[in-house]
Design an enzyme around this catalytic site. Structure first.
Site, short mmCIF file in Angstrom:
data_model
loop_
_atom_site.label_atom_id
_atom_site.label_comp_id
_atom_site.label_asym_id
_atom_site.label_seq_id
_atom_site.Cartn_x
_atom_site.Cartn_y
_atom_site.Cartn_z
N SER A 1 14.51 21.87 -15.55
CA SER A 1 13.24 22.70 -15.80
C SER A 1 13.84 24.17 -16.61
O SER A 1 14.90 24.65 -16.34
CB SER A 1 12.76 23.01 -14.78
OG SER A 1 11.84 24.22 -14.81
N HIS B 1 0.81 -1.06 0.06
CA HIS B 1 0.12 0.03 0.04
C HIS B 1 0.83 1.21 -0.10
O HIS B 1 0.49 2.37 0.55
CB HIS B 1 -1.02 0.02 1.15
CG HIS B 1 -1.64 -1.30 1.61
ND1 HIS B 1 -2.91 -1.46 0.97
CD2 HIS B 1 -1.22 -2.18 2.26
CE1 HIS B 1 -3.41 -2.65 1.35
NE2 HIS B 1 -2.07 -3.33 2.20
N LYS C 1 15.73 21.72 -10.48
CA LYS C 1 14.77 20.56 -10.89
C LYS C 1 15.63 19.64 -11.81
O LYS C 1 16.58 20.05 -12.67
CB LYS C 1 13.63 20.97 -11.86
CG LYS C 1 12.65 21.69 -10.92
CD LYS C 1 11.76 20.58 -9.77
CE LYS C 1 10.61 19.92 -10.83
NZ LYS C 1 9.39 20.49 -11.27
N GLU D 1 8.84 8.79 -16.59
CA GLU D 1 7.51 9.28 -16.71
C GLU D 1 7.15 8.65 -17.95
O GLU D 1 5.80 8.17 -18.18
CB GLU D 1 7.36 10.71 -16.65
CG GLU D 1 7.55 11.15 -15.22
CD GLU D 1 7.83 12.66 -15.25
OE1 GLU D 1 8.87 13.24 -15.43
OE2 GLU D 1 6.79 13.37 -15.24
N TYR E 1 -10.16 -14.36 -44.84
CA TYR E 1 -9.54 -13.08 -44.85
C TYR E 1 -10.62 -11.75 -45.29
O TYR E 1 -11.64 -12.19 -46.23
CB TYR E 1 -8.55 -12.99 -46.22
CG TYR E 1 -7.96 -11.55 -46.26
CD1 TYR E 1 -6.91 -11.19 -45.59
CD2 TYR E 1 -8.57 -10.63 -47.18
CE1 TYR E 1 -6.33 -9.74 -45.53
CE2 TYR E 1 -8.00 -9.29 -47.14
CZ TYR E 1 -6.87 -9.07 -46.46
OH TYR E 1 -6.54 -7.61 -46.43
N1 ARG Z 1 -2.61 -5.20 -48.15
C1 ARG Z 1 -3.36 -6.34 -47.74
C2 ARG Z 1 -3.62 -6.42 -46.53
O1 ARG Z 1 -2.64 -5.91 -45.68
C3 ARG Z 1 -2.94 -7.64 -48.60
C4 ARG Z 1 -3.85 -8.61 -48.68
C5 ARG Z 1 -5.02 -8.10 -49.55
N2 ARG Z 1 -5.83 -9.31 -50.02
C6 ARG Z 1 -6.84 -9.06 -50.73
N3 ARG Z 1 -7.63 -10.22 -51.04
N4 ARG Z 1 -7.20 -7.74 -51.32
O2 ARG Z 1 -4.41 -7.11 -45.63
#
Ligand code: ARG
Length: 467
Positions: free
Chosen positions: A286, A165, A292, A299, A326
Site C-alpha cells: 500500500s 457456511h 500492508k 482479488e 449465417y
Molecule cells: N467478417 C465476417 C464475420 O466475421 C465474415 C463472414 C462474412 N460473410 C458475409 N456473408 N458477409 O462473420
C-alpha cells in the site's frame, strides 16, 4: 436531408453491383479487420488446404494452386513481420488476405474463392482458433493441477479446519483441501476436451450455405486441417457457433473455480486467518499503510469471471433467435471469445504461480482446526459406537457438552471427565482419544475422506494420471 458522401469507390472484392462505396460510418460498423486479423494464421491455413484440394480435384490447375500456395506464404510472412497493411475497406481478414494474394499472384488469386464463401471460411477459421484455445486451456489446467498436487503432497496430513457456511465444521487435511481443487480443475480440463472433440468437424466446403456444384473433396480439406471429419449439414456448418459457446461455458465454469480458490486465498492470507503466506511476487503493498501486503492477484482472479461470464452471456444473446443460416450478427462472436480466452489463459497462469509460491502456515492451520468444537461430530460418533446411543440422542448429548464448553470458554478436550459424565454417565476416559484433531482426520477412512492415507492414495492416482 443531407446525403453523406461515400468515402470510397465500390468494393473491389464484391462491388460489381454497387455504384458507390459504403458510408464511412458503415465501414466502421461493418469492418471486423480490427479484431479478426487475429485469425490470419487460421485463414491462411484454411486457404492453403482449400487450394490444394481444388487442384487435387481438378477444379484448379496445378500451376494456379502453386502460385496461390507461394502467394499465401508471402502474405503470412508479411503479416508476421508487421509489413502487411490491413485495410478496413476490405472488411475482414478473409478479404484482406485474398486481396493481397491477388496483388501478388494475379489471376490465380482470383480463383481461390471458387467453391467457397466467407461464411464457411469464417466458420473454419474460428473453429481452428477456438480449438487451439481448448488445447491451451487443457495444458494450462494440467500445469495448475500439478501446482495443487505439489501443495497436497507437502501437507497431506496437515490438519486444518474444514468449513461449511464458513463456520468451523470438522478437521480436514490440507492435502485433502488442495486435492478438491485438483478434482475441480480436472473436470474443467475434461470439459475443454469434450468441447474440442465435438467441435473437431470441418465446415469448409459448406460454401455460402447450400454446398457447391463443384466436385470438391471435403474429406481432404478436413484431414489437412486436422479435423476428424467434415460437418454433415451445410446449413448447420455456417450457422453454428456452438463450439464457441461450449468453449465459453467451459471457461466460465473454470473461472468460477478459480474465483473460489482466489476467495479462499484472500481470506486465508488475512491477518485474522494467517493460513497461508502469499509470496511477494503475487502481492502488492500500500502506498500509505506500510504494513500492508495485499492479495491483488487473488482479488483479480476472483473478479475475472465477470468478463468471461459476460462474454458467454453476450454470445448467447447474439445467437439466440437468429434464423438459419449465417447472419452478420455472428461477426459479434469473435471479440467476446478472444477476450474470454485471453483472460482465462492469464488467470490460469497467475493462479499457477500463486499456488506454487504460497506457503501454508502449518501451526496456524493446526490451531484453527482445534478450535471451534471441530471434533463435536467425533464425540457424537463415539457415543454411537461405544455406548450404542442412537445418533440423534448422541447429537443432543454432544450439543449440551458444546454449550457447557462454550459457557466455560474452553474447547471440548478441555472439559473434565466429570463434566462429560454430567451429560451422559456412560462416558469414559476413552472419549478423549477421539477429541484430538489428528485422530479425527485419521479416522475418516471412507473412500474420498480426509484421512491422510486416503489423501495420499488420491495424490498417487493423480500423479500417475498426469505423468
Ligand atoms: N467478417 C465476417 C464475420 O466475421 C465474415 C463472414 C462474412 N460473410 C458475409 N456473408 N458477409 O462473420
Amino acid at each position: 436531408m443531407t446525403q453523406v458522401k461515400p468515402d470510397t469507390a465500390a468494393n473491389t472484392m464484391w462491388g460489381g453491383r454497387f455504384a458507390t462505396g459504403p458510408d464511412a460510418i458503415m465501414t466502421a460498423i461493418n469492418a471486423s479487420i480490427g479484431f479478426d486479423k487475429r485469425l490470419y494464421a487460421q485463414d491462411i491455413a484454411g486457404s492453403r488446404a482449400h487450394a490444394a484440394m481444388l487442384a487435387a480435384t481438378g477444379i484448379l490447375s496445378a500451376s494456379d494452386a502453386e502460385a496461390i500456395r507461394e502467394g499465401l506464404l508471402t502474405v503470412l510472412s508479411e503479416i508476421e513481420s508487421g509489413q502487411f497493411a490491413f485495410r478496413a475497406d476490405l472488411e475482414d481478414i478473409h478479404l484482406n488476405v485474398e486481396s493481397r494474394l491477388t496483388e501478388l499472384v494475379g489471376e490465380a488469386g482470383k480463383r481461390l474463392h471458387t467453391a467457397r464463401s466467407r461464411n464457411d471460411q469464417v466458420a473454419v477459421d474460428f473453429r481452428l482458433w477456438v480449438r487451439d484455445q481448448c488445447d491451451a486451456a487443457m495444458s494450462g489446467l494440467t500445469t495448475l493441477m500439478r501446482a495443487f498436487l505439489a501443495q497436497a503432497e507437502a501437507g497431506a496430513d496437515w490438519v486444518m479446519p474444514g468449513f461449511t457456511h464458513l463456520q468451523t465444521a470438522q478437521p480436514v487435511t490440507w492435502g485433502h483441501h488442495m486435492m478438491a481443487y485438483v478434482e475441480m480443475f480436472a473436470r474443467d480440463r475434461g470439459r475443454f476436451e469434450d468441447a474440442r472433440r465435438r467441435m473437431n468437424e470441418c465446415p469448409l466446403g459448406a460454401a455460402a450455405l447450400a454446398g457447391t456444384g463443384f466436385p470438391i473433396d471435403r474429406h481432404m480439406t478436413a484431414r489437412a486441417l486436422g479435423f476428424d471429419r467434415p460437418t454433415a449439414n451445410s446449413l448447420d456448418s455456417v450457422a453454428d457457433r456452438d463450439f464457441a459457446l461450449e468453449f465459453l461455458g467451459a471457461a466460465s465454469i473454470c473461472a468460477m473455480h478459480l474465483s473460489r480458490f482466489a476467495e479462499e486465498l484472500v481470506i486465508w492470507s488475512s491477518a485474522q486467518f494467517r493460513f497461508v503466506r502469499l509470496s511477494d511476487k503475487w502481492t502488492t503493498g500500500s502506498s500509505i499503510m506500510p504494513q500492508k501486503k495485499n492479495p491483488d492477484a487473488a482479488e483479480l482472479l476472483r473478479a475475472k469471471i465477470g468478463r468471461i461470464l459476460g462474454a458467454t452471456f453476450a454470445l448467447f444473446t447474439v445467437m439466440k433467435g437468429l434464423p438459419l443460416t449465417y447472419s452478420k450478427d455472428m461477426q459479434e462472436d469473435k471479440e467476446q471469445v478472444f477476450d474470454a480466452a485471453d483472460t482465462l489463459m492469464l488467470a490460469l497462469a497467475a493462479m499457477t504461480g500463486m499456488v506454487a509460491d504460497m506457503t501454508a502456515n502449518r501451526d496456524a492451520l493446526r490451531a484453527a482446526a482445534a478450535s471451534g468444537f471441530s471434533t463435536a461430530t467425533d464425540l457424537a460418533d463415539w457415543l454411537v459406537r461405544s455406548l450404542g446411543l442412537p445418533f440423534r440422542t448422541a447429537h443432543h448429548v454432544t450439543g449440551s457438552l458444546v454449550a457447557l464448553a462454550e459457557a466455560k470458554g474452553c474447547d471440548l478436550p478441555d472439559l473434565t471427565l466429570a463434566e462429560m459424565q454430567s451429560a451422559h454417565p456412560g462416558i469414559s476416559e476413552e472419549v478423549f482419544s477421539v477429541l484430538g484433531v489428528e485422530n479425527s482426520v485419521r479416522s475418516r477412512q471412507s473412500y474420498g475422506g480426509t484421512a491422510p492415507d486416503q489423501v495420499r492414495s488420491q495424490i498417487a492416482r493423480w500423479k500417475a494420471a498426469l505423468g
